[in-house]
Design a protein around this motif. Structure first.
Motif: not given
Length: 348
Positions: A16-21, A319-329, A331-334, A339-343
């Protein structure tokens, strides 16, 4: 070692040539011996001919050579030499009105300049140069010079032509601007892909990934709320945030001290302040964030305020995620959010 399911995800991003990656992985192509970035425009290899790496160094150590088309050892969206030369030429003489012979003097093809500027900045070289000239004229008007003097300085012989061009780029005619501020916009290359920064002389107003959905609407809202013109150029806060981003992505710093200017309601500003208080390497749920701002039942409004944040990474809505641990939304892509959270967890 990259897991099998992650390899499938990376391969889909490659197709897909996905620039998020950008910056998250590199792919070595066994049949050609080269390695590429995710957005490489070359014909895509079969999955079984791909080898995935997290860093360019790993690909090099595995005997792959860098692709000459996507240039994986340079920044994403590497600035072509033609663009760099012309930007420097404009900055050396921003009031210059360019003609065909000027390109010949630099041994640059005018059509090439037009095409590369359009791809890079969304405007042709002539439009870029015109915006820069009018930006200089705007500065003169703000400093009290006559409109006619500014018009001549910007190389417009016709006053109506000057007004039309001025209004088109700035969003207001010269006589209507008064002492209005001009904001500068600059492209910043980062490990996760290019970002756009918009700032005045004193503070940063916007920092977003270039491929964020709705970025054009964000910039237009910024223009309307501030009643400011937005033109290509640099400013102190942009230079400051560029240095801080470089340190951030290198893992040398997680702090941002560049002055920022919020454009939002008192509630949104309280959410953004609370976001900045979340330590790097930690996350909060939307419900926890709502409780922290004194509105425990307003987690949906908190989520909306997150979405309205125009200062990515600095105001860390990632740094804000869902209560169940999911990433949520995000704007820059999940992918970028994860990556930012892990970094940020590294070194904590």
């Amino acid at each position: 070692m990259i897991k099998a399911e992650l390899k499938q995800k990376y391969y889909q991003a490659l197709i897909e040539k996905n620039s998020e990656y950008e910056g998250l992985f590199y792919v070595g192509v066994k049949t050609t011996g080269v390695f590429c970035r995710p957005t490489c425009p070359a014909r895509k290899p079969k999955f079984e001919n791909c080898e995935f790496f997290e860093t360019a160094k790993e690909a090099l150590l595995a005997s792959f050579r860098p692709c000459k088309r996507c240039r994986p050892l340079s920044h994403p969206n590497h600035v072509p030499e033609t663009v760099r030369m012309l930007v420097e030429a404009i900055e050396a003489n921003p009031e210059k009105r360019w003609k065909e012979r000027d390109f010949e003097y630099l041994s640059i093809d005018a059509s090439t300049a037009r095409r590369q500027f359009k791809k890079r900045f969304g405007m042709t070289f002539v439009e870029y140069a015109r915006a820069r000239r009018i930006g200089m004229a705007m500065k003169q008007i703000r400093e009290g010079e006559n409109v006619i003097d500014a018009q001549l300085s910007a190389s417009y012989e016709s006053s109506s032509g000057f007004r039309d061009a001025f209004s088109r780029i700035m969003g207001a005619a010269p006589s209507q601007l008064g002492n209005g501020q001009v904001l500068k916009a600059e492209w910043l290359d980062t490990r996760l892909g290019p970002m756009v920064a918009i700032a005045g002389d004193e503070a940063l107003y916007l920092l977003e990934f270039v491929d964020r959905k709705g970025l054009e609407r964000e910039i237009e809202r910024l223009r309307q709320k501030t009643k400011c013109a937005i033109i290509p150029g640099s400013a102190g806060p942009i230079r400051s945030i560029a240095e801080e981003l470089h340190a951030y992505f290198d893992g040398k710093s997680k702090e941002f001290k560049t002055p920022v200017h919020y454009l939002g309601t008192p509630f949104q500003k309280s959410v953004w302040d609370e976001l900045r208080s979340i330590p790097a390497g930690e996350t909060r749920s939307y419900a926890e964030l709502a409780a922290a701002v004194g509105k425990p039942s307003a987690f949906r409004a908190v989520a909306q305020a997150n979405g309205m944040n125009q200062l990515a990474i600095i105001v860390p809505c990632h740094r804000v995620i869902n209560s169940d641990g999911g990433l949520g939304g995000y704007g820059g892509g999940l992918t970028r959010k994860q990556w930012l959270i892990n970094h940020e967890k590294q070194g904590n």
